[in-house]
Design an enzyme around this catalytic site. Structure first.
Site, PDB file in Angstrom:
ATOM      1  N   ASP A 177      23.743  38.230  66.865  1.00 50.89           N
ATOM      2  CA  ASP A 177      25.823  38.126  67.224  1.00 50.89           C
ATOM      3  C   ASP A 177      26.304  36.799  66.649  1.00 50.89           C
ATOM      4  O   ASP A 177      27.558  37.047  66.646  1.00 50.89           O
ATOM      5  CB  ASP A 177      25.749  38.134  68.394  1.00 50.89           C
ATOM      6  CG  ASP A 177      25.410  36.880  68.801  1.00 50.89           C
ATOM      7  OD1 ASP A 177      24.093  35.779  68.564  1.00 50.89           O
ATOM      8  OD2 ASP A 177      25.470  36.434  70.478  1.00 50.89           O
ATOM      9  N   HIS A 178      25.910  36.285  66.035  1.00 51.83           N
ATOM     10  CA  HIS A 178      26.396  34.549  65.826  1.00 51.83           C
ATOM     11  C   HIS A 178      26.932  35.202  64.242  1.00 51.83           C
ATOM     12  O   HIS A 178      27.316  33.794  63.341  1.00 51.83           O
ATOM     13  CB  HIS A 178      25.618  33.654  65.484  1.00 51.83           C
ATOM     14  CG  HIS A 178      26.072  33.212  67.430  1.00 51.83           C
ATOM     15  ND1 HIS A 178      25.355  33.747  68.236  1.00 51.83           N
ATOM     16  CD2 HIS A 178      26.164  31.587  67.819  1.00 51.83           C
ATOM     17  CE1 HIS A 178      26.056  32.674  69.235  1.00 51.83           C
ATOM     18  NE2 HIS A 178      25.919  31.475  69.156  1.00 51.83           N
ATOM     19  N   ASP A 224      20.858  28.946  72.736  1.00 57.31           N
ATOM     20  CA  ASP A 224      22.186  28.178  73.019  1.00 57.31           C
ATOM     21  C   ASP A 224      23.109  27.734  73.902  1.00 57.31           C
ATOM     22  O   ASP A 224      21.839  28.381  75.553  1.00 57.31           O
ATOM     23  CB  ASP A 224      22.500  30.444  72.704  1.00 57.31           C
ATOM     24  CG  ASP A 224      24.177  29.818  72.496  1.00 57.31           C
ATOM     25  OD1 ASP A 224      24.581  30.121  71.719  1.00 57.31           O
ATOM     26  OD2 ASP A 224      24.757  29.297  74.079  1.00 57.31           O
ATOM     27  N   ARG A 267      34.932  27.183  73.838  1.00 53.31           N
ATOM     28  CA  ARG A 267      34.748  25.479  73.478  1.00 53.31           C
ATOM     29  C   ARG A 267      36.451  25.820  72.913  1.00 53.31           C
ATOM     30  O   ARG A 267      36.254  26.613  71.906  1.00 53.31           O
ATOM     31  CB  ARG A 267      33.811  25.019  72.304  1.00 53.31           C
ATOM     32  CG  ARG A 267      32.295  24.946  73.685  1.00 53.31           C
ATOM     33  CD  ARG A 267      31.490  24.324  72.796  1.00 53.31           C
ATOM     34  NE  ARG A 267      30.662  23.785  73.637  1.00 53.31           N
ATOM     35  CZ  ARG A 267      28.567  24.137  73.454  1.00 53.31           C
ATOM     36  NH1 ARG A 267      28.555  24.336  72.573  1.00 53.31           N
ATOM     37  NH2 ARG A 267      28.262  23.371  74.501  1.00 53.31           N
ATOM     38  N   ARG A 314      21.860  23.903  68.970  1.00 49.46           N
ATOM     39  CA  ARG A 314      20.797  24.854  67.359  1.00 49.46           C
ATOM     40  C   ARG A 314      20.372  22.807  66.937  1.00 49.46           C
ATOM     41  O   ARG A 314      20.404  21.652  67.129  1.00 49.46           O
ATOM     42  CB  ARG A 314      20.976  24.812  66.422  1.00 49.46           C
ATOM     43  CG  ARG A 314      22.522  26.343  66.653  1.00 49.46           C
ATOM     44  CD  ARG A 314      23.317  26.352  65.391  1.00 49.46           C
ATOM     45  NE  ARG A 314      23.819  27.367  66.183  1.00 49.46           N
ATOM     46  CZ  ARG A 314      24.944  28.088  65.027  1.00 49.46           C
ATOM     47  NH1 ARG A 314      25.510  27.744  63.930  1.00 49.46           N
ATOM     48  NH2 ARG A 314      26.269  28.956  66.382  1.00 49.46           N
ATOM     49  N   SER A 374      25.958  21.827  70.756  1.00 44.57           N
ATOM     50  CA  SER A 374      25.587  23.267  70.258  1.00 44.57           C
ATOM     51  C   SER A 374      23.904  22.704  70.912  1.00 44.57           C
ATOM     52  O   SER A 374      23.095  21.402  71.390  1.00 44.57           O
ATOM     53  CB  SER A 374      25.468  22.559  68.792  1.00 44.57           C
ATOM     54  OG  SER A 374      24.758  23.797  68.314  1.00 44.57           O
TER      55      SER A 374
END
Length: 772
Positions: A123-124, A188, A471, A660, A658
C-alpha cells in the site's frame, strides 16, 4: 521461554451465521482470527491472584497475553509504567515499505515459517499522479523487484500476501483480521486503527515483528492507562474524527506517550466500528501506545457484515464473562471527561496534528495569521477515514451540491481504503456521486497521505490543503515545506472544496449557485454498513487464506539490486577489540540536533532533514578532525572509515512520526553507538535498542546544550548495568576539544533482555544465539 501460538494456524471454519441488520458476508475461515478466549480468561485469573484490584480493559487484554503471569506479577505492587512484560502477540501485519526490513531480518533467523499468522500489504509504494488505474500500473512496474521479493518471501514462509491495489493495511486488518481482545503487532505507527474492534493493536519496528514471528516473547513496559469517558451523542456535522482532533488539542503530540487510551461510557455505544477505528488510528498522533474500546453491538454488526460471524459468537461469550470491558471501579492514571454533544467540527494544523481550532473560529484564526483565504486542494480517504460510512456521508454532500448546480472549485481527490470499500461504493453509486462533482478517485493505497503524491503545482509556494488524513508535518504530503495541511473530517473537507476558501463554514455559510440563488448544506448523513452488504471486488488482489509454507520457493533478490540486500549481522560494540570492556568505546559527537530495504543505500538518507543546532543549517555536519564540513551522511561515512564510533545529541520526542526502523538502522550502519535525548518516541527508542544502539535520556534536560559536535563522550557505569548491580546508573564523561571535561547524569529504560540485545550487537544476534 518461547511463545506458543495461541491461535490455530489451520483448521476448518465454523459454519454458523448470526442475525444482523445487513446481509452477512460470505463467511471467512475464522480459525486463525478468533482469539483463544478460554485460555486468555484462564490466564487472566492467574493475574488476578496477584493483583487484587479492578482491571481496565487494556490491562485485561495485555496481561492475559503475558508469557508467565505468575513470574511477571508475583511481586504485586504497581505494574503500569514500571514493569516490563514478556508478551505473546497473536498476529503480525506488515506494510510493504517496512516489511522489506522485517523479512530480511526474519530470513536470517533460519526458521521455516512464521510462528504466528502474518500478512503483507502492498500500500505504501503506489504514487498518486492521475488516477487509480494508471497509477497502479505505473507503481507496479516501478516497484516490481520489491513486490517480487515480498511475494516470494510470503510464499516461502506461509504469509498472506495482499497485492498492490488491495488497499491500505489498516483498513484491510479491520475488515479481515481484527477481533475483540486480540493482541497484534503491526509494522506501522497507525496499527492501533484495529483498536476500533476492541483489541490492542500496537505499532512496532520490523525487529519487534520478528520477535512474534520467531516465537520470541515480545517485551513492552506496561503502559499507563488514560481513561477517556464519553457521554452524550454527536449531532449535525460532528464526527468521530472531530473527537480525536479535539483530544489531540488537549493532550498534545506527547500527552499519550507511554500510555494506552481506553475509551468507555455511553458515548462509545453509539459510534460505528469504523468510527472507533478513526479515533484509535489517530491516537498515534498524541504518542499513545494504542487505543481500545469495550466490545459493543456495533462491533458485532461489523464482524458479521465482514464475514466473521464465528468471531462475533466467540466474542459474545467472552463478553458475557466480563473479559471485553473494564471492571467496575477501575482507576485510571488520568481521566478525561468528554461530552460528545459539546464537540464541534475541528481543523488541526498546520504542521502539527495537535493545533486544534473549532470550525466556528477557524476563519478568524486564518485571518489572524495573515494567510491567504484559499484552499488549494482537498483530499479525503487514507487509513484514517476511508470507510463506507465516511464515503456515504461525503456522497450525501456531493448530491446536495450537484442538485444546486455546484462542482468543487479545487482539485478534489478521494482514496478508498480497500478494494472491498471501493467495489461497494461503486456498486452503490457513491463513486459516481463523487466524480459527478469533480472528484478524482485514486488507487486503493496510502497515496498523498504518506507523501506518495506527484504534485507539480504550488511547489515552492505557500498554500493550504485540507485533508482527512492523520499527519500534517512539513513536506509530508507533497514534498513542499510551505504546504499547510489542515486535518478535518471528510465531510468538512468536502464541503469546503466547493467554496475554495478556508474561512467557509458549511454549518452557517451559503454558496452562490449558477442560477443566481444561494445554497446551504444540510448536515450530512452517512450509512454505517451497506444495506446490500459488502462486495469483495477484484479477488485477484487477495491472498490465499492460511497459506501453507513452500520451503522450495527461492526468495527473489537480484544480485545487483539497489533496493534490497541480504543483511549482514552487526558486530557488537563490546569484546576484545574494545579496551573499555563493557563500557562503550570513546565516541565522537557527530551532531547536536533539535530534529526529530537496501541498508547501504538507505543510509545515504541519514538525518538529511536534521537541523544542526550549532549552525542552524539543514543536513550539515562538522568534521572537526579535518576542519571541514559535509552532509550528515558524508561525515558519518568518514567517521566509519576512520573506525571512529560516534554519538548523537538530540532534543525532545526524538524519532516522532514513524514506526520504520530505517531511522535506527542508518546510524547503526555508519557506526553510531549512542544517542542521548531529552526524550524519545516509544517505537523509535525500541528500534534503536533492537539494533544495538544505546538510547539514554538526559537526567537534566539543560545538559543538552552543553555537548557539541567534536566532543568525545564516554559511558561510565554501563558495565555495572550489564553485571546487574542494584541501582546502577549510567553517567557520561564529556571531553571538549580544548580538553576540559565534565560529567552528566542520564536515565535509561533498558530491561535485562534489552541489555542482552545491546551486548550481543543487536536483538537479532541475541535471538539467533538462544535458538541455536
Amino acid at each position: 521461554m518461547l511463545c506458543r501460538a495461541g491461535i490455530n494456524r489451520a483448521g476448518s471454519a465454523l459454519r454458523r451465521n448470526l442475525a444482523t441488520h445487513v446481509p452477512a458476508a460470505v463467511e471467512k475461515d475464522c480459525t486463525t482470527i478468533t482469539p483463544p478466549y478460554g485460555s486468555l480468561i484462564e490466564k487472566l485469573g492467574r493475574v488476578r491472584a496477584h493483583l487484587n484490584r479492578p482491571l481496565s480493559l487494556a490491562e485485561k487484554i495485555l496481561y492475559s497475553h503475558v508469557v508467565d503471569p505468575d513470574k511477571a506479577f508475583a511481586a504485586g505492587g504497581s505494574i503500569r509504567g514500571e514493569t516490563y512484560l514478556q508478551l505473546c502477540p497473536e498476529r503480525v501485519a506488515m506494510q510493504d515499505a517496512s516489511a522489506q526490513m522485517a523479512l530480511l531480518q526474519f530470513m536470517s533467523a533460519g526458521l521455516a515459517q512464521s510462528a504466528v499468522p502474518a500478512s503483507i500489504h502492498c500500500d505504501h509504494l503506489i504514487q498518486a499522479v492521475e488516477g487509480a488505474e494508471s497509477d497502479l500500473k505505473r507503481s507496479i512496474v516501478t516497484n516490481q523487484e520489491v513486490f517480487d521479493f515480498l511475494q516470494s518471501a510470503a510464499a516461502k514462509y506461509g504469509i498472506e500476501f495482499w497485492r498492490p491495489g488491495s488497499g491500505i493495511i489498516h483498513q484491510i486488518v479491520l475488515e479481515n483480521y481484527a477481533a475483540p481482545g486480540m493482541l497484534m503487532l503491526g509494522t506501522d505507527s497507525h496499527t492501533p486503527n484495529a483498536g476500533g474492534l476492541g483489541m490492542l493493536a500496537i505499532g512496532v519496528g520490523g525487529a519487534d515483528a520478528v520477535d512474534a514471528m520467531t516465537a520470541t516473547p515480545w517485551e513492552l513496559k506496561a503502559p499507563k492507562i488514560i481513561g477517556v469517558h464519553l457521554t452524550g451523542q454527536m449531532g449535525g456535522w460532528t464526527t468521530p474524527k472531530d473527537l480525536i482532533l479535539h483530544l489531540a488539542g488537549k493532550l498534545t503530540v506527547k500527552g499519550g506517550t507511554g500510555s494506552i487510551l481506553e475509551y468507555f461510557g455511553s458515548g462509545v455505544e453509539s459510534q460505528s466500528c469504523t468510527g472507533l477505528a478513526t479515533i484509535a488510528n489517530m491516537g498515534a498522533e498524541v504518542g499513545a501506545t494504542t487505543s481500545t474500546f469495550p466490545y459493543s453491538a456495533k462491533m458485532r454488526d461489523y464482524l458479521i457484515a465482514t464475514g466473521r460471524a464465528p468471531v462475533a459468537q466467540a466474542a459474545d461469550k467472552a463478553a458475557a464473562q466480563g473479559f471485553l470491558k473494564p471492571d467496575e471501579g477501575t482507576e485510571y492514571d488520568e481521566l478525561i471527561q468528554i461530552d460528545l454533544s459539546k464537540i464541534e467540527p475541528q481543523l488541526n494544523g498546520p504542521f502539527t496534528p495537535d493545533l486544534a481550532t473549532p470550525l466556528s473560529k477557524f476563519g478568524d484564526f486564518i485571518r489572524s495569521q495573515g494567510w491567504k483565504d484559499e484552499v488549494a486542494a482537498a483530499l479525503i480517504g487514507s487509513c484514517t477515514n476511508s470507510s463506507y460510512e465516511d464515503m456515504t456521508a461525503v456522497a450525501d454532500l456531493a448530491k446536495q451540491a450537484k442538485a444546486a448546480g455546484l462542482k468543487t472549485k479545487v482539485p478534489f481527490m478521494c482514496t478508498p481504503g480497500s478494494e472491498q470499500v471501493r467495489a461497494t461504493i461503486e456498486r452503490d453509486n457513491i463513486t459516481s456521486a463523487l466524480t459527478d462533482i469533480g472528484a478524482t478517485v485514486l488507487a486503493n493505497a496510502c497515496g498523498p497521505c504518506i507523501g506518495q503524491w506527484k504534485r507539480d503545482e504550488k511547489q515552492g509556494e505557500e498554500n493550504a490543503i485540507l485533508t482527512s488524513f492523520n499527519r500534517n508535518f512539513k513536506s509530508r504530503n507533497d514534498g513542499n515545506k510551505l504546504t499547510m495541511n489542515f486535518l478535518a473530517s471528510p465531510t468538512v473537507v468536502t464541503a469546503m472544496a466547493f467554496s475554495g476558501k478556508l474561512s467557509f463554514n458549511p454549518m452557517t455559510d451559503s454558496l452562490p449557485t449558477p442560477d443566481g440563488g444561494s445554497f446551504k448544506f444540510q448536515p450530512p448523513k452517512g450509512q454505517d454498513l451497506p444495506s446490500a452488504g459488502f462486495t469483495p471486488g477484484n479477488s485477484g488482489f487477495y491472498p490465499t487464506r492460511n497459506p501453507v509454507p513452500q520451503p522450495e520457493v527461492d526468495i527473489v533478490i537480484k544480485p545487483d539490486s539497489q533496493r534490497l540486500e541480504i543483511l549482514e549481522p552487526f558486530t557488537s560494540h563490546f569484546g576484545p577489540h574494545n579496551p573499555r570492556g563493557l563500557e562503550l568505546p570513546p565516541l565522537k559527537v557527530l551532531l547536536r540536533s533539535p530534529w526529530q530495504g537496501h541498508l547501504t543505500n538507505i543510509s545515504e538518507n541519514l538525518l538529511i532533514t536534521a537541523i544542526n543546532d550549532e549552525g542552524g543549517d539543514m543536513n550539515v555536519a562538522f568534521d572537526k578532525e579535518t576542519g571541514t564540513t559535509g552532509t550528515i551522511p558524508e561525515v558519518a561515512k568518514r567517521f566509519k572509515a576512520r573506525n571512529q564510533p560516534w554519538a548523537l545529541i538530540v532534543d525532545e520526542n526524538y524519532g516522532e512520526g514513524s514506526a520504520r526502523e530505517h531511522a535506527a538502522l542508518q546510524p547503526r550502519f555508519y557506526g553510531g553507538a549512542l544517542i542521548i535525548a531529552r526524550s524519545f518516541a516509544r517505537i523509535h527508542e525500541t528500534n534503536l535498542k533492537k539494533q544495538g544502539v544505546l538510547p539514554l535520556w538526559f537526567a537534566n534536560k539543560e545538559d543538552y546544550g552543553r555537548i557539541g559536535s567534536g566532543d568525545v563522550v564516554e559511558t561510565v557505569g554501563l558495565a555495572d548495568l550489564f553485571e546487574g548491580e542494584p541501582g546502577a546508573e549510567v553517567k557520561v564523561n564529556v571531553t571538549k576539544p580544548d580538553s576540559t571535561t565534565f560529567q552528566i547524569s542520564t536515565k535509561h529504560t533498558l530491561s535485562p533482555d534489552q541489555l542482552n540485545w545491546l551486548r550481543a550487537g543487536s536483538a537479532l544476534n541475541y535471538i539467533r544465539s538462544v535458538q541455536q
